[in-house]
Design a protein around this motif. Structure first.
Motif, short mmCIF file in Angstrom:
data_model
loop_
_atom_site.label_atom_id
_atom_site.label_comp_id
_atom_site.label_asym_id
_atom_site.label_seq_id
_atom_site.Cartn_x
_atom_site.Cartn_y
_atom_site.Cartn_z
N LEU A 145 32.17 -50.16 -43.34
CA LEU A 145 33.21 -49.36 -43.98
C LEU A 145 32.62 -48.17 -44.73
CD1 LEU A 145 35.53 -52.23 -45.24
CD2 LEU A 145 35.80 -50.79 -43.20
N SER A 146 31.30 -48.18 -44.99
CA SER A 146 30.64 -47.05 -45.64
C SER A 146 30.07 -46.06 -44.64
CB SER A 146 29.55 -47.55 -46.59
OG SER A 146 30.15 -48.20 -47.70
N LEU A 147 30.28 -46.31 -43.35
CA LEU A 147 30.03 -45.37 -42.26
C LEU A 147 31.25 -45.47 -41.34
CD1 LEU A 147 26.88 -46.58 -42.89
CD2 LEU A 147 26.48 -44.86 -41.14
N PRO A 148 32.41 -45.09 -41.84
CA PRO A 148 33.67 -45.37 -41.14
C PRO A 148 33.72 -44.80 -39.72
CG PRO A 148 34.03 -43.79 -42.91
CD PRO A 148 32.63 -44.28 -43.04
N GLY A 149 34.13 -45.67 -38.79
CA GLY A 149 34.32 -45.26 -37.41
C GLY A 149 33.07 -45.31 -36.55
N GLU A 150 31.92 -45.57 -37.13
CA GLU A 150 30.67 -45.61 -36.38
C GLU A 150 30.28 -47.05 -36.07
OE1 GLU A 150 29.43 -42.86 -35.25
OE2 GLU A 150 30.72 -41.56 -36.45
N ARG A 151 29.65 -47.28 -34.91
CA ARG A 151 29.15 -48.61 -34.52
C ARG A 151 27.81 -48.44 -33.83
NH1 ARG A 151 32.43 -52.63 -35.25
NH2 ARG A 151 31.34 -54.04 -33.87
N PHE A 152 26.86 -49.29 -34.24
CA PHE A 152 25.52 -49.25 -33.65
C PHE A 152 25.02 -50.67 -33.45
CE2 PHE A 152 26.03 -45.38 -36.18
CZ PHE A 152 25.82 -44.43 -35.19
N GLY A 153 24.17 -50.84 -32.45
CA GLY A 153 23.61 -52.14 -32.15
C GLY A 153 22.48 -52.49 -33.10
N LEU A 154 22.52 -53.73 -33.61
CA LEU A 154 21.51 -54.19 -34.57
C LEU A 154 21.27 -55.68 -34.38
CD1 LEU A 154 19.75 -53.66 -37.08
CD2 LEU A 154 21.77 -54.16 -38.47
N MET A 155 20.03 -56.05 -34.22
CA MET A 155 19.68 -57.46 -34.12
C MET A 155 19.71 -58.06 -35.53
SD MET A 155 19.33 -58.14 -30.95
CE MET A 155 18.69 -59.80 -31.10
N ARG A 156 20.27 -59.26 -35.63
CA ARG A 156 20.32 -60.00 -36.88
C ARG A 156 19.89 -61.43 -36.61
NH1 ARG A 156 21.62 -57.19 -41.75
NH2 ARG A 156 23.27 -55.72 -41.36
N LEU B 146 14.15 -57.38 -30.59
CA LEU B 146 14.60 -57.13 -29.22
C LEU B 146 15.55 -55.94 -29.23
CD1 LEU B 146 15.54 -60.80 -28.27
CD2 LEU B 146 13.46 -59.59 -27.62
N GLU B 147 15.77 -55.37 -28.10
CA GLU B 147 16.77 -54.31 -28.00
C GLU B 147 18.15 -54.96 -28.13
OE1 GLU B 147 16.49 -50.92 -27.78
OE2 GLU B 147 14.40 -51.39 -28.23
N PRO B 148 19.00 -54.46 -29.01
CA PRO B 148 20.33 -55.04 -29.18
C PRO B 148 21.24 -54.73 -27.99
CG PRO B 148 20.08 -53.13 -30.59
CD PRO B 148 18.75 -53.37 -29.94
N SER B 149 22.15 -55.64 -27.72
CA SER B 149 23.14 -55.43 -26.67
C SER B 149 24.45 -54.96 -27.29
CB SER B 149 23.38 -56.74 -25.91
OG SER B 149 24.07 -57.65 -26.73
N GLU B 150 25.43 -54.66 -26.46
CA GLU B 150 26.74 -54.22 -26.96
C GLU B 150 27.36 -55.29 -27.86
OE1 GLU B 150 30.79 -52.98 -24.84
OE2 GLU B 150 29.04 -51.92 -24.07
N ALA B 151 27.05 -56.57 -27.58
CA ALA B 151 27.59 -57.67 -28.38
C ALA B 151 27.02 -57.67 -29.80
CB ALA B 151 27.31 -59.00 -27.70
N ASP B 152 25.93 -56.93 -30.01
CA ASP B 152 25.28 -56.90 -31.31
C ASP B 152 25.67 -55.68 -32.13
OD1 ASP B 152 23.68 -59.25 -30.83
OD2 ASP B 152 22.49 -58.02 -29.46
N GLU B 153 26.69 -54.95 -31.69
CA GLU B 153 27.11 -53.76 -32.43
C GLU B 153 27.81 -54.14 -33.72
OE1 GLU B 153 29.46 -51.18 -30.00
OE2 GLU B 153 27.69 -50.30 -29.08
N GLU B 154 27.48 -53.39 -34.77
CA GLU B 154 28.10 -53.56 -36.08
C GLU B 154 28.76 -52.26 -36.48
OE1 GLU B 154 25.75 -54.97 -39.39
OE2 GLU B 154 24.76 -56.45 -38.11
N GLY B 155 29.72 -52.40 -37.36
CA GLY B 155 30.31 -51.26 -38.02
C GLY B 155 30.18 -51.47 -39.51
#
Length: 187
Positions: free
Chosen positions: A99-110, A88-97
């Motif tokens: 530490l090996s991509l510091p400061g970045e956050r992207f939505g990912l279904m898990r 499914l398309e991830p929502s804002e609640a599904d955003e991850e960060g």
């Protein structure tokens, strides 16, 4: 104990499956203590050994859930079983960060539910059935042990956004790391 440099995407150790731990000795205990200190200083809720340049199947975690239950531990040579997740398309609640991509956050279904089996520093086996964010933490850290970053699992527009961020920061090649310090946190 010491705060260790955190390796940024592009370093081979992050993109190579880690090897099982065979020596349960004082060096392993020191590594785990240093990983906890590094994770806390970063700050993060999980940290895998490859993220500090060590290609071993170890991760630490520290998270307090919505019921104020404190989940803190080390998973050595873990196995992970997960429920299936529809794509499914991830929502804002599904955003991850990461530490090996510091400061970045992207939505990912898990997967919402997982079972983690591992041993601790005393080689005592344990099993945790987790759901929600704890399940997400376990999946994220376990992926690191297989040489997979969460950015490798992105779909759709998130793939381009992550690639652009990595390119813009000059990551994606060996030699990049950062050291968590109090000064960085105050900046």
């Amino acid at each position: 104990m010491a705060v260790l440099p955190i390796i940024i995407t592009g370093e081979p150790v992050l993109h190579t499956p880690a090897t099982p731990v065979t020596a349960f000795d004082s060096e392993l205990s020191t590594l785990v203590a240093d990983m906890f200190e590094t994770m806390e200083e970063a700050p993060g809720v999980g940290l895998a050994a490859p993220q500090v340049g060590v290609g071993l199947r170890i991760f630490v975690y520290d998270w307090i859930d919505e019921n104020d239950t404190h989940w803190r531990g080390v998973a050595i040579n873990p196995e992970l079983w997960q429920s299936t997740t529809p794509i499914l398309e991830p929502s804002e609640a599904d955003e991850e960060g990461c530490l090996s991509l510091p400061g970045e956050r992207f939505g990912l279904m898990r997967a919402d539910r997982v079972i983690l089996r591992a041993v601790n520093l005393d080689q005592k086996p344990f099993e945790i059935e987790a759901s929600g964010w704890l399940a997400r933490i376990f999946q994220h850290e376990y992926d690191h042990l297989d040489g997979v970053l969460y950015s490798d699992r992105l779909r759709g527009a998130e793939v381009k956004a992550a690639a652009k961020a990595i390119r813009k920061q000059g990551w994606g090649q060996p030699g990049n790391s950062w050291l968590p310090t109090e000064e960085q946190l105050d900046a």
